[in-house]
Design a protein around this motif. Structure first.
Motif, PDB file in Angstrom:
ATOM      1  N   VAL A  86       0.841  -1.198   0.000  1.00 43.26           N
ATOM      2  CA  VAL A  86       0.000   0.000   0.000  1.00 43.26           C
ATOM      3  C   VAL A  86       0.875   1.246   0.000  1.00 43.26           C
ATOM      4  N   MET A  87       1.888   1.259   0.860  1.00 44.99           N
ATOM      5  CA  MET A  87       2.769   2.419   0.923  1.00 44.99           C
ATOM      6  C   MET A  87       3.503   2.623  -0.402  1.00 44.99           C
ATOM      7  N   ALA A  88       3.882   1.536  -1.049  1.00 47.55           N
ATOM      8  CA  ALA A  88       4.529   1.658  -2.361  1.00 47.55           C
ATOM      9  C   ALA A  88       3.569   2.290  -3.367  1.00 47.55           C
ATOM     10  N   GLY A  89       2.299   1.853  -3.325  1.00 41.38           N
ATOM     11  CA  GLY A  89       1.303   2.434  -4.213  1.00 41.38           C
ATOM     12  C   GLY A  89       1.054   3.895  -3.921  1.00 41.38           C
ATOM     13  N   LEU A  90       1.011   4.258  -2.641  1.00 45.40           N
ATOM     14  CA  LEU A  90       0.780   5.654  -2.262  1.00 45.40           C
ATOM     15  C   LEU A  90       1.933   6.544  -2.706  1.00 45.40           C
ATOM     16  N   TRP A  91       3.154   6.040  -2.594  1.00 50.95           N
ATOM     17  CA  TRP A  91       4.294   6.821  -3.065  1.00 50.95           C
ATOM     18  C   TRP A  91       4.255   6.996  -4.587  1.00 50.95           C
ATOM     19  N   LEU A  92       3.822   5.959  -5.298  1.00 50.79           N
ATOM     20  CA  LEU A  92       3.680   6.103  -6.756  1.00 50.79           C
ATOM     21  C   LEU A  92       2.608   7.125  -7.098  1.00 50.79           C
ATOM     22  N   ALA A  93       1.550   7.177  -6.284  1.00 51.86           N
ATOM     23  CA  ALA A  93       0.500   8.182  -6.497  1.00 51.86           C
ATOM     24  C   ALA A  93       1.077   9.586  -6.362  1.00 51.86           C
ATOM     25  N   VAL A  94       1.939   9.772  -5.366  1.00 51.40           N
ATOM     26  CA  VAL A  94       2.563  11.085  -5.163  1.00 51.40           C
ATOM     27  C   VAL A  94       3.503  11.427  -6.317  1.00 51.40           C
ATOM     28  N   LEU A  95       4.280  10.440  -6.753  1.00 47.31           N
ATOM     29  CA  LEU A  95       5.302  10.691  -7.768  1.00 47.31           C
ATOM     30  C   LEU A  95       4.739  10.796  -9.180  1.00 47.31           C
ATOM     31  N   VAL A 139      -8.070   9.705  -6.609  1.00 48.22           N
ATOM     32  CA  VAL A 139      -8.452   8.396  -7.159  1.00 48.22           C
ATOM     33  C   VAL A 139      -7.342   7.382  -6.930  1.00 48.22           C
ATOM     34  N   ALA A 140      -6.091   7.799  -7.186  1.00 47.63           N
ATOM     35  CA  ALA A 140      -4.951   6.901  -6.996  1.00 47.63           C
ATOM     36  C   ALA A 140      -4.839   6.467  -5.534  1.00 47.63           C
ATOM     37  N   LEU A 141      -5.027   7.412  -4.616  1.00 48.60           N
ATOM     38  CA  LEU A 141      -4.978   7.074  -3.195  1.00 48.60           C
ATOM     39  C   LEU A 141      -6.075   6.068  -2.849  1.00 48.60           C
ATOM     40  N   ASN A 142      -7.286   6.322  -3.341  1.00 49.32           N
ATOM     41  CA  ASN A 142      -8.414   5.436  -3.046  1.00 49.32           C
ATOM     42  C   ASN A 142      -8.216   4.045  -3.637  1.00 49.32           C
ATOM     43  N   PHE A 143      -7.621   3.970  -4.829  1.00 54.74           N
ATOM     44  CA  PHE A 143      -7.326   2.671  -5.433  1.00 54.74           C
ATOM     45  C   PHE A 143      -6.388   1.858  -4.536  1.00 54.74           C
ATOM     46  N   CYS A 144      -5.386   2.521  -3.984  1.00 54.29           N
ATOM     47  CA  CYS A 144      -4.432   1.813  -3.116  1.00 54.29           C
ATOM     48  C   CYS A 144      -5.122   1.307  -1.852  1.00 54.29           C
ATOM     49  N   PHE A 145      -5.920   2.168  -1.230  1.00 53.51           N
ATOM     50  CA  PHE A 145      -6.628   1.756  -0.012  1.00 53.51           C
ATOM     51  C   PHE A 145      -7.640   0.649  -0.310  1.00 53.51           C
ATOM     52  N   ARG A 146      -8.326   0.756  -1.466  1.00 50.43           N
ATOM     53  CA  ARG A 146      -9.268  -0.299  -1.851  1.00 50.43           C
ATOM     54  C   ARG A 146      -8.549  -1.636  -2.002  1.00 50.43           C
ATOM     55  N   GLY A 147      -7.388  -1.599  -2.629  1.00 49.07           N
ATOM     56  CA  GLY A 147      -6.618  -2.822  -2.799  1.00 49.07           C
ATOM     57  C   GLY A 147      -6.247  -3.446  -1.466  1.00 49.07           C
ATOM     58  N   PHE A 148      -5.955  -2.597  -0.464  1.00 48.06           N
ATOM     59  CA  PHE A 148      -5.599  -3.121   0.853  1.00 48.06           C
ATOM     60  C   PHE A 148      -6.782  -3.809   1.520  1.00 48.06           C
ATOM     61  N   TRP A 149      -7.929  -3.120   1.600  1.00 50.01           N
ATOM     62  CA  TRP A 149      -9.077  -3.699   2.301  1.00 50.01           C
ATOM     63  C   TRP A 149      -9.590  -4.951   1.598  1.00 50.01           C
ATOM     64  N   ASN A 150      -9.604  -4.937   0.264  1.00 47.30           N
ATOM     65  CA  ASN A 150     -10.021  -6.141  -0.456  1.00 47.30           C
ATOM     66  C   ASN A 150      -8.999  -7.255  -0.290  1.00 47.30           C
TER      67      ASN A 150
END
Length: 440
Positions: A86-95, A139-150
């Motif tokens: 998730v953190m890797a995805g969130l960093w990609l969202a930022v970058l 949207v990118a942040l939400n996609f990462c969080f969705r992936g975590f909960w699912n």
């Protein structure tokens, strides 16, 4: 399929299905509110939404990539390392997502006018698109969080937060569209801004939920490392490319049908809208299969992973049979809800019946493509989907429809054939089990 397996599937899959269908209903509510402003505003929002969808499709791979890796760690028993993807995805969202979002906002006026020659519609679409594209980072942040909960099989947490976000979206958009409760009346732009604001509120809710669960998971805001970033990128980019080209393929399909006739194009809009809405249960169950398969592989239970694919196909096919039956039995009645001319309705009867059959045929492809994402076979899924769409369906549709004169019926029968071929291919790939050798 045992009762315990069915319960596990529905516990994970039903919230995902509900979330996806609620998103489609929200789009209809937005259209209804903007529709009161006139046809130009509605056309502008429709065009702006579609262009925004293509942009957002570039990010959708983040969700499947994060979900696959999180589910794999859970299956391996490494629950404490589940937040790392998730953190890797969130960093990609930022970058990536954040700078791209700002760039598209600045280039919005040029971008929209280049894509749409109708100046009136382009002027209405531009501010709406700019408001929506500012939400790409959200949207990118939400996609990462969705992936975590699912991925940890807690899809109900994702659904609850999403429903709160939807309610706020409607309320904020209504106030901004019509100037209620002291807000400025922004018209169609207000609808876009309301959606964007709700996305960031949703991101805040997801972040709070994760912070609340910090005792159970090792949440750290530090740099995830190059290996974690490479894993997410490797799993994400094929799905994102596939979704972007799928959206562009739908545009090409509409252009091909426009060569057949204007009335046929209107019918096709209705058919595709209905099909995309009613296949959501199959897609939702497929996303559940992503987690179930990945977790099973993480446990080294390869036979269990294999069986999950077929079990989910059976349940999905049963649901799609029930949903597709009205299309076959009462096509005129359903079409009359959207179309008024008896002649135009008659054009859509056979294609709608074909759609009802096609939904069931597509069940295997819908589920097993998502299951293969859980196994890490993202490039395989991309290759199969894009090859069948761009090398088989679209070229043959251009020949069969406008050139050979088989019209909308011919195109829709061809599409059913394409879905049948896809299901056969995915069934064969799943049966071969080469996906079990993929390491993540």
């Amino acid at each position: 399929m045992t009762q315990s397996r069915l319960k596990a599937l529905l516990t994970l899959g039903l919230p995902i299905m509900g979330a996806m269908m609620s998103q489609s209903l929200l789009n209809l509510v937005d259209a209804a509110m903007v529709g009161s402003l006139g046809e130009v505003a509605l056309a502008g929002v429709g065009f702006g939404s579609y262009v925004n969808f293509i942009c957002v499709a570039c990010l959708i791979g983040l969700s499947s990539g994060v979900q696959t890796l999180v589910a794999r760690r859970v299956g391996e028993g490494s629950v404490i390392s589940a937040p790392s993807p998730v953190m890797a995805g969130l960093w990609l969202a930022v970058l990536i997502a954040l700078p791209v979002s700002l760039l598209l906002f600045l280039l919005g006026p040029v971008f929209i006018h280049w894509l749409n020659a109708d100046t009136t519609v382009a002027e209405a679409a531009t501010p709406y698109f700019q408001a929506r594209v500012l939400g790409m980072f959200g949207v990118a942040l939400n996609f990462c969080f969705r992936g975590f909960w699912n991925g940890i099989s807690q899809s109900m947490m994702y659904l609850r937060a999403l429903l709160i976000m939807h309610v706020l979206n409607v309320a904020i958009s209504y106030c901004l569209i019509f100037g209620v409760a002291g807000f400025p009346a922004m018209g169609a732009t207000g609808a876009g801004l309301g959606t964007t604001l709700s996305l960031y509120i949703g991101s805040g809710i997801y972040a709070w939920l994760c912070w609340r669960s910090r005792k159970d998971y090792n949440w750290q805001l530090n740099w995830p490392g190059s290996r974690a970033l490479r894993q997410i990128i490797s799993l994400s980019w094929p799905h994102s490319v596939q979704q972007v080209l799928f959206a562009l393929g739908v545009t090409v399909l509409f252009w091909i049908i426009s060569l057949v006739g204007t009335h046929q194009l209107a019918v096709a809009h209705v058919l595709i809208t209905l099909a995309l809405f009613l296949i959501l249960p199959g897609v939702g169950l497929g996303m559940a299969a992503t987690s179930l398969v990945s977790q099973a592989i993480g446990r080294k239970a390869k036979e269990d992973a294999y069986q999950w694919g077929w079990d989910v196909v059976k349940v999905s096919a049963g649901i799609l049979i029930l949903l597709g039956a009205p299309f076959i039995i009462w096509p005129e009645l359903i079409l009359s809800i959207f179309l008024k001319s008896p002649e135009v309705i008659a054009m859509g009867v056979i294609p709608l019946q074909v759609t009802g059959v096609m939904m069931v045929i597509d069940a295997t492809a819908l589920v097993l493509s998502q299951a293969l994402l859980g196994a890490g076979a993202n490039k395989t899924v991309m290759t199969v989907n894009l090859s069948s769409q761009w090398l088989l369906f679209l070229p043959m549709a251009a020949i069969i429809g406008p050139i050979l004169g088989y019209g909308l019926v011919g195109i829709w029968c061809l599409q059913a054939f394409q879905r049948f071929i896809n299901s056969l291919i995915y069934g064969w790939i799943w049966y071969q089990r080469k996906w079990q050798k993929i390491r993540l």
